[in-house]
Structure formats: C-alpha cells, structure tokens
Design an enzyme around this catalytic site. Structure first.
Site, PDB file in Angstrom:
ATOM      1  N   ILE A  52      13.258 -13.193 -60.351  1.00  0.00           N
ATOM      2  CA  ILE A  52      13.612 -14.573 -59.996  1.00  0.00           C
ATOM      3  C   ILE A  52      13.133 -14.802 -58.565  1.00  0.00           C
ATOM      4  CG2 ILE A  52      15.475 -16.256 -59.769  1.00  0.00           C
ATOM      5  CD1 ILE A  52      17.209 -14.376 -61.500  1.00  0.00           C
ATOM      6  N   HIS A  53      12.180 -15.720 -58.387  1.00  0.00           N
ATOM      7  CA  HIS A  53      11.671 -15.903 -57.040  1.00  0.00           C
ATOM      8  C   HIS A  53      11.243 -17.321 -56.705  1.00  0.00           C
ATOM      9  CE1 HIS A  53       7.773 -15.930 -59.048  1.00  0.00           C
ATOM     10  NE2 HIS A  53       7.270 -16.407 -57.944  1.00  0.00           N
ATOM     11  N   ARG A  54      10.995 -18.176 -57.701  1.00  0.00           N
ATOM     12  CA  ARG A  54      10.442 -19.493 -57.402  1.00  0.00           C
ATOM     13  C   ARG A  54      11.424 -20.336 -56.593  1.00  0.00           C
ATOM     14  NH1 ARG A  54       5.833 -21.302 -59.831  1.00  0.00           N
ATOM     15  NH2 ARG A  54       4.935 -19.908 -61.399  1.00  0.00           N
ATOM     16  N   ARG A  59      13.387 -14.090 -50.838  1.00  0.00           N
ATOM     17  CA  ARG A  59      13.963 -15.441 -50.936  1.00  0.00           C
ATOM     18  C   ARG A  59      15.226 -15.418 -51.793  1.00  0.00           C
ATOM     19  NH1 ARG A  59      10.023 -18.240 -53.651  1.00  0.00           N
ATOM     20  NH2 ARG A  59       9.027 -19.029 -51.778  1.00  0.00           N
TER      21      ARG A  59
END
Length: 388
Positions: free
Chosen positions: A211-213, A244
């Site tokens: 999960i990074h967007r 992030r």
C-alpha cells in the site's frame, strides 16, 4: 548515439535495468559499428537506501552519472525542482534522445525538459491508461505520450489507446520490460529465498500486501480501517512498509488493530519476487505488483477502482476492489475461493529490452533520432491529434 536515461522511483530502476542490459548486449555484438552510450540521471524521487540504493546494487544497474537529490514534496513543487535540475544536465550532455519510464513525476519532468530544447523523448510503457484523471500518474502518462517521439507499448491495448488519441507514428509494440525483468531475476531471487524462513512463512500460507499510493494513504483514518480489514482475512498478511504508509498509519496509536498483519521494512526486488511467488494472495495498489502477480499466477486483489493493466482483470487473476473495507474483504474471499484458468501471454515474450534497443539503433542509423538543439528539426506529425 547518446541516451540520457531519467529515473527516480523504485519501479523505474527495475525497468531501466532491463534496457541497460540490452544496451550492453547490443554494444558487445556490434563489433565496431555505432553503439549506444547511456548516461543515467537519478532525480532522487525515491532517495533512502531501502527504496533506491539497494535496487542499483541488486539489479546491477550502471551507477547514475547524476543524482539530483530532489527528494519528496507536492506534485507541482517536486516536478518543478526536477525540471530545473534536469535542464542543465541535458545542456551539458547534449544527448541524442532522452529515455523515460512509466508515469512518475520524474517521467514528466524529464520529458518536459527535453521537449523544451528539442531533444526527442522515448517513453517506455507508453499508451497505458486508467481513464481516471484524478490520478496524477494518468496526467503524466497523457502528457508524456503526446510529447514523445518514440512510444514503446507493452500491449496491443496500449497501442489502441494511443491511436484513439491520434498518436499513430513512432508507436512500437515491444512487450513489457517488467516481464523481461521477471524472467531474468526469478533464478537470482532464489538466493533471497531465506526471507520466508526469516519471517517464519511457508509457501502458500500467507498473503502479501503493498500500500503506497497517495490516494490510498492520504486519509489516515481510512488507511487504518483498510489495514484492520486485511488483518481479518484468515491468513498472515505481510506488508513491506512504504515510508509514506508508515507515516500515515501512526504506529504509536493504540487504537490501530493490526490483527494478523505483519509490518516489515521495505525489501529488495529479489526478496519481493520471492514473497510474491510463494504467496497465496497478493493485495496491492501498485501497477507493477498487479502484473507480477499475474505473471507468477498468484491471485491479486487491487485496492483501486481501475487499472492500467486490464489484461489481468479480463483473465480473472486480478479483482478491482477499491478501498472500502467491506468490498475489499468480499473480493479477497472470492479470490481465495476461485482459481482462474491459465491465460495467454499479453505482455510479449520477454525480449522487450532488446526490441527497444533495436528501434533506437535503427532510428540512429537513419539520422531521425535527434534534431539540432534550438531548431525545429524533424519531428513526427500526427493525424488529427485529439486529447482524450
């Protein structure tokens, strides 16, 4: 012919390694004929060791001649700093062509800088579309494709997307460089197979999530709900933690219920391939991970409402779930209960890097690669250009 390659993010290092190997192979085979000289520029979009330096080491990418150290920031600020830093490199190196990958701010900044001084741009992964203009990456793709001279498409669908936008010249379907990378690195990944034992995992007994967007992580409350949902799927869920995501999660918050989610530091490319290959299920918001799961025949649930890789959905190996926990849980259950049929090979035969280099060498020999700086030069024209 001199190529200036602009990269800045983890997926681009993987893709650039493929083409760099193809350049080295072509140069060795040409025996006195004109060759390609590659100069690599790292914008510094991903800048810590776990997200950048380790990839240059593991993938044997030639060391960047320039590291611009731009770092993080808002989209406009980051792209502006990159644009300002790339322009003097172009003026100093005077490349025949600038090579960019994918859809990041580094891709856009390199393309804009080159276009301003009339240096042709070659775009690897051209023609991909999610048709969601709320995604910054979609804006980047569209702008870059409409400025590029050479458009290297991974699929027939990408070629059709460009045609619908009036882009029909300079378009080449070469296959997917990520498929090349997967084939090349699977054997090498065996040296990192100990990551399973280090994490106490058995093949097929866990799920892997990334999960990074920005759109997935910008709302900390919703992100924590999503992570809690993953913790209830009935399998250990391994999450290599993007910086992030780590900041957004607030791991010190006692209200965060991780369940069976295990957060680990970012892993190397070879370790990631090992984790993907042996997972029972992949859950991700990453385009590259969706595709790798498909190529490895591991069911995938994508935490988005659209994808650039529609072939994976059409083949039944990828389910689009969005980020609402109930919908994600439903698609995870369906993926675990059903094994799709074996699909064909929409991403080529694993020789995209060689195809790209062959086109560039051919164009170099014809004199069509580089107009003179400061002149209109010879640019391809397009029939009835229409922005989508």
């Amino acid at each position: 012919m001199k190529l200036l390659t602009v990269v800045g993010a983890r997926p681009q290092f993987i893709k650039a390694a493929v083409v760099s190997r193809a350049i080295a192979g072509a140069n060795e085979a040409r025996q006195g004929l004109p060759t390609l000289e590659e100069v690599i520029v790292h914008t510094g979009q991903h800048y810590d060791d776990d997200m950048s330096e380790v990839f240059f080491r593991d993938l044997e990418v030639p060391r960047p001649a320039y590291n611009l150290g731009v770092g993080s920031g808002s989209h406009g600020r980051q792209t502006g700093r990159m644009l300002e830093a790339i322009e003097p490199v172009i003026e100093r190196e005077r490349p025949d062509c600038l090579l960019v990958y994918g859809d990041t701010n580094s891709t856009l900044a390199g393309t804009l800088a080159a276009s301003k001084v009339r240096v042709p741009v070659a775009h690897v992964e051209a023609g991909l579309r999610s048709f969601n203009r709320d995604m910054p990456e979609e804006i980047n793709r569209v702008v870059v494709d409409h400025l590029a001279t050479h458009l290297f498409c991974p699929t027939e669908g990408a070629v059709k997307n460009l045609s619908c936008e009036g882009i029909v010249q300079g378009v080449h379907r070469v296959g997917d460089v990520m498929y090349d990378s997967l084939l090349y690195n699977l054997e090498r990944a065996k040296s990192r197979a100990d990551i399973l034992s280090r994490l106490g995992l058995q093949p097929g007994s866990y799920a892997l999530a990334t999960i990074h967007r920005a759109e997935t992580t910008r709302d900390a409350t919703e992100l924590r709900r999503l992570v809690s949902c993953l913790g209830a799927v009935g399998l250990p869920v391994i999450v290599p933690l993007h910086p992030r995501t780590k900041r957004a999660l607030d791991l010190d918050d006692a209200r965060l219920d991780l369940g069976e989610v295990r957060l680990i530091p970012p892993v190397s490319y070879h370790e990631m391939l090992t984790l993907e290959q042996h997972a029972r299920l992949v859950v991700t918001d990453s385009g590259g991970v969706q595709k790798e799961a498909f190529l490895l025949r591991v069911p995938c649930v994508t935490l988005r409402n659209e994808t650039e890789w529609w072939e994976t959905v059409e083949a039944g190996w990828n389910r689009l779930a969005g980020t609402e926990p109930a919908a994600v849980a439903k698609e995870i259950t369906a993926s675990l209960d059903q094994t799709p049929s074996t699909p064909g090979s929409p991403y080529g035969v694993g020789r995209a890097g060689e195809a790209i280099v062959e086109v560039l060498l051919k164009e170099s020999g014809s004199g069509r690669v580089r107009p003179e700086h400061g002149s209109e030069g010879t640019r391809k024209t397009r029939t009835q250009p229409v922005l989508p």
